[in-house]
Design a protein around this motif. Structure first.
Motif, short mmCIF file in Angstrom:
data_model
loop_
_atom_site.label_atom_id
_atom_site.label_comp_id
_atom_site.label_asym_id
_atom_site.label_seq_id
_atom_site.Cartn_x
_atom_site.Cartn_y
_atom_site.Cartn_z
N SER A 74 41.11 53.60 31.06
CA SER A 74 42.37 52.79 31.52
C SER A 74 42.66 53.23 32.95
O SER A 74 43.14 52.57 33.76
CB SER A 74 43.45 53.72 30.51
N ASP A 75 42.19 54.37 33.70
CA ASP A 75 42.27 54.63 35.08
C ASP A 75 40.97 54.21 35.55
O ASP A 75 40.02 54.89 35.32
CB ASP A 75 42.58 56.13 35.09
N ILE A 76 41.00 53.35 36.61
CA ILE A 76 40.12 52.74 37.09
C ILE A 76 40.09 52.67 38.77
O ILE A 76 40.96 52.64 39.19
CB ILE A 76 39.14 51.44 36.63
N SER A 77 38.96 52.79 39.34
CA SER A 77 39.04 52.48 40.77
C SER A 77 38.35 51.23 41.13
O SER A 77 37.38 50.99 40.32
CB SER A 77 38.10 53.69 41.60
N PHE A 78 38.64 50.54 41.98
CA PHE A 78 37.96 49.25 42.52
C PHE A 78 38.37 48.98 43.87
O PHE A 78 39.32 49.56 44.59
CB PHE A 78 38.74 48.16 41.50
N ALA A 79 37.49 48.18 44.24
CA ALA A 79 37.50 47.69 45.79
C ALA A 79 37.33 46.17 45.80
O ALA A 79 36.45 45.58 45.13
CB ALA A 79 36.45 48.40 46.63
N VAL A 80 37.96 45.44 46.81
CA VAL A 80 37.89 44.14 47.05
C VAL A 80 37.74 43.87 48.55
O VAL A 80 38.30 44.67 49.53
CB VAL A 80 39.18 43.31 46.52
N ALA A 119 43.82 52.54 40.19
CA ALA A 119 44.64 52.13 39.18
C ALA A 119 44.75 53.08 38.20
O ALA A 119 43.88 53.66 37.62
CB ALA A 119 44.32 50.75 38.38
N ARG A 120 45.96 53.54 37.90
CA ARG A 120 46.34 54.44 36.66
C ARG A 120 46.98 53.60 35.45
O ARG A 120 48.23 53.26 35.56
CB ARG A 120 47.15 55.55 37.15
N GLY A 121 46.48 53.41 34.48
CA GLY A 121 46.79 52.50 33.49
C GLY A 121 46.96 51.08 33.95
O GLY A 121 46.34 50.62 35.06
N ARG A 122 48.15 50.41 33.43
CA ARG A 122 48.29 49.11 33.67
C ARG A 122 49.59 48.96 34.80
O ARG A 122 49.88 47.94 35.11
CB ARG A 122 48.65 48.12 32.61
N ASN A 123 50.20 50.14 35.21
CA ASN A 123 51.46 49.99 35.72
C ASN A 123 51.41 50.79 37.05
O ASN A 123 52.45 50.89 37.73
CB ASN A 123 52.68 50.23 34.85
N SER A 124 50.41 51.47 37.33
CA SER A 124 50.53 52.18 38.53
C SER A 124 49.35 52.20 39.43
O SER A 124 48.04 51.95 38.84
CB SER A 124 51.07 53.76 38.35
N TYR A 125 49.17 52.04 40.71
CA TYR A 125 48.03 51.90 41.58
C TYR A 125 48.34 52.60 43.04
O TYR A 125 49.47 52.96 43.38
CB TYR A 125 47.54 50.51 41.67
N SER A 126 47.40 52.91 43.63
CA SER A 126 47.26 53.11 44.94
C SER A 126 46.33 52.53 45.89
O SER A 126 45.30 52.59 45.13
CB SER A 126 47.47 54.75 45.18
N ILE A 139 33.57 48.03 40.96
CA ILE A 139 34.40 48.66 39.81
C ILE A 139 33.79 50.08 39.45
O ILE A 139 32.69 50.13 39.18
CB ILE A 139 34.61 47.91 38.62
N ASP A 140 34.64 51.28 39.78
CA ASP A 140 34.28 52.45 39.48
C ASP A 140 32.71 52.75 39.93
O ASP A 140 31.98 52.85 39.23
CB ASP A 140 34.30 52.64 37.64
N ASN A 141 32.63 52.15 41.31
CA ASN A 141 31.18 52.47 41.97
C ASN A 141 30.20 51.77 41.47
O ASN A 141 29.05 52.05 41.78
CB ASN A 141 30.96 54.02 41.87
N GLU A 142 30.46 50.59 40.45
CA GLU A 142 29.55 49.77 40.31
C GLU A 142 29.50 48.36 41.00
O GLU A 142 30.66 47.71 40.87
CB GLU A 142 29.75 49.52 38.90
N ASP A 143 28.48 48.13 41.80
CA ASP A 143 28.53 46.92 42.50
C ASP A 143 28.80 45.49 41.80
O ASP A 143 28.20 45.44 40.64
CB ASP A 143 27.40 46.58 43.33
N ILE A 144 29.80 44.72 41.91
CA ILE A 144 29.88 43.44 41.36
C ILE A 144 29.36 42.10 41.93
O ILE A 144 29.79 41.91 42.98
CB ILE A 144 31.57 43.27 41.13
N ASP A 145 28.48 41.54 41.29
CA ASP A 145 27.77 40.54 41.69
C ASP A 145 27.99 39.02 41.01
O ASP A 145 28.12 38.03 41.51
CB ASP A 145 26.23 40.69 41.82
N THR A 146 28.62 39.25 39.86
CA THR A 146 28.67 38.04 39.15
C THR A 146 29.81 38.43 37.83
O THR A 146 30.30 39.40 37.97
CB THR A 146 27.52 37.71 38.07
N VAL A 147 30.37 37.11 37.57
CA VAL A 147 31.49 37.23 36.65
C VAL A 147 31.10 38.11 35.24
O VAL A 147 31.94 38.89 34.83
CB VAL A 147 32.01 35.94 36.23
N GLU A 148 29.97 37.87 34.82
CA GLU A 148 29.32 38.41 33.80
C GLU A 148 29.53 40.06 33.94
O GLU A 148 29.69 40.83 33.06
CB GLU A 148 28.00 37.99 33.37
#
Length: 485
Positions: free
Chosen positions: A459-465, A476-483, A439-448
């Motif tokens: 409100s605008d964030i980048s993420f990768a799965v 994501a741009r807010g809650r209603n738009s993404y690419s 999430i926003d270039n921060e690696d995600i390892d745990t739910v916490e």
């Protein structure tokens, strides 16, 4: 003179017939040493029948009827006063009853019944009908989707129930005569005969522990959960599926071996749950190409490609590049067979592998244990003013990954559910099974760590799965738009 000639000819014929019969007897004796097959010699033998086996086994095979209440969604126009006049009037959910049928086998006199998981899956009511037409409501003791088996209990009154004893699955051979007993198409209990066509069939269905007995005894819808019986009247397997485009018998049916049935039954009656051993290694079947590269004269075994650190396989001495040839004396040809025989092991017990390390054949002893849940799964529904609101997530671990049926080497936070109330569901961005990478270039390892990252995000964030080995990056741009890309 003519009379004497007739006598001579008669004597000659008698001698010839005697010699012919002696020769036939000698030939018959010689053939008897080769085969025990012979022509029936009595009226009793001409009337040979499967009836004695059926009389012994059929009372232990039951019919299973299930009922499920399905609530159907109504049209959204019903909530509008104007449109409700055209679409009915009531906006209350409608209910309909779905019924299905199958078969089962009584395996304990007190009323324990084995059937298929898919026969009772989702049922609100389960009714077991005995061969004498008595009917009982059943409760579920254990359901195991990975083997497609379920264990039920009924409370019979009166005489003890007839049960089917388990055969020794190691004695089952291709060519053995078998009977399939069940309730095809709901017409009532029926018996079909055939032979064991093949053993150790894998790549057949979606079950995690695929290792089926194949038979040409006619198996049709409704036979599921019924008995595959040998000529000694003992249970060889539980009929589970058919291979046919039409949905009817086409000479190929599959049954779950009695060894796996016994494993699930013991788990249900003792612990009430199934805890399978953790092996801690993955691999691939040795194909013809791989066999040639390894210098094998034929394909066979499983080539190990990854070993989980500090797993039972690791501590037992298994390494990437090793080829597993057998488990406890059972030859292994693919990963399904490997999973099947490891899955039959007992927590705290041992299993013996025959392994090829380079040119050396070695025997490794693996101590079996339960998969660790480290980190704890911590199943959480995300909240907050962001695109992932109401998404359900959890931490992956060897135990949780095994339970979910995904690669045990996957780590991080997995998406378990995306409800309709979540913004990300409306945008059709993510799917259950996706694993957060960052999430926003921060690696995600745990739910916490995921919750902390979302709390700090704008409100605008980048993420990768990660999805099936592929990285999906989104903005994501807010809650209603993404690419995504």
């Amino acid at each position: 003179m003519k009379y004497i000639i007739k006598i001579g000819l008669g004597l000659f014929s008698l001698i010839a017939i005697t010699l012919f019969m002696m020769n036939g007897t000698m030939q018959s004796s010689s053939n008897a040493q080769v085969s025990n097959k012979r022509v029936p010699t009595s009226d009793t033998e001409v009337k040979l029948s499967y009836a004695p086996v059926v009389r012994e086994a059929a009372p232990a095979v039951v019919n299973i009827y299930t009922k499920r209440v399905v609530r159907t969604r109504t049209s959204p126009f019903l909530n509008d006063p104007f449109f409700s006049r055209f679409f009915g009037g009531s906006s209350a959910p409608r209910e309909r009853i779905e019924r299905s049928l199958g078969s089962g086998v009584i395996v304990r006199e007190e009323g324990v019944v084995i059937t298929n998981h898919h026969v009772i899956d989702g049922a609100d009511e389960i009714t077991v009908a005995l061969s004498d037409r008595r009917e009982f409501e059943a409760e579920v003791i254990l359901m195991d989707e990975s083997t497609d088996l379920a264990v039920l209990r009924i409370e019979p009154s009166g005489e003890p129930l007839t049960i089917l004893e388990f055969s020794n699955s190691d004695d089952v051979e291709v060519g053995d005569l078998v009977l399939a007993i069940g309730n095809p198409f709901g017409v009532g209990q029926s018996v079909t005969s055939g032979i064991v066509s093949a053993l150790a069939r894998t790549q057949v269905g979606d079950d995690a522990y695929q290792f089926f007995i194949q038979t040409d005894a006619a198996v049709n819808p409704g036979n599921s959960g019924g008995a595959l019986v040998g000529m000694d009247g003992k249970l060889v397997g539980i009929n589970t599926s058919i291979y046919s485009r039409s949905g009817g018998s086409n000479g190929i049916g599959f049954a779950i071996p009695v060894k796996m049935v016994d494993f699930v039954l013991n788990a249900a009656l003792n612990d009430g749950e199934i805890i399978r051993p953790w092996f801690g290694a993955t691999g691939q079947a040795v194909s013809s190409e791989i066999a040639e590269s390894l210098g094998f004269d034929r394909p066979g075994g499983v080539l190990v490609d990854n070993v989980y650190p500090d797993s039972p396989a690791d501590r037992g001495g298994l390494e990437p590049g090793d080829v597993i040839l057998s488990i406890d004396g059972e030859e292994i040809f693919d990963t399904q067979g490997l999973r099947y025989f490891i899955g039959l092991g007992r927590i705290g017990g041992e299993t013996v592998l025959e392994v090829l390390k380079g040119d050396d054949s070695r025997t490794l002893t693996i101590e079996l244990e339960a998969a660790p849940e480290d980190p704890p799964r911590n199943i959480t529904t995300l909240d907050g003013d962001h695109i992932f609101e109401n998404v359900e997530v959890g931490n992956l671990s060897p135990a949780f990954s095994s339970e979910l049926g995904i690669n045990l080497f996957e780590k991080g936070v997995i998406i378990l559910d995306i409800p309709r109330s979540s913004p990300v569901r409306r945008l059709n961005v993510l799917r259950p099974g996706d694993i957060f990478d960052r999430i926003d270039n921060e690696d995600i390892d745990t739910v916490e760590g995921l919750e902390d990252a979302l709390d700090d995000a704008e409100s605008d964030i980048s993420f990768a799965v990660r999805r099936n080995g592929r990285l999906i990056e989104c903005q994501a741009r807010g809650r209603n738009s993404y690419s995504c890309r």
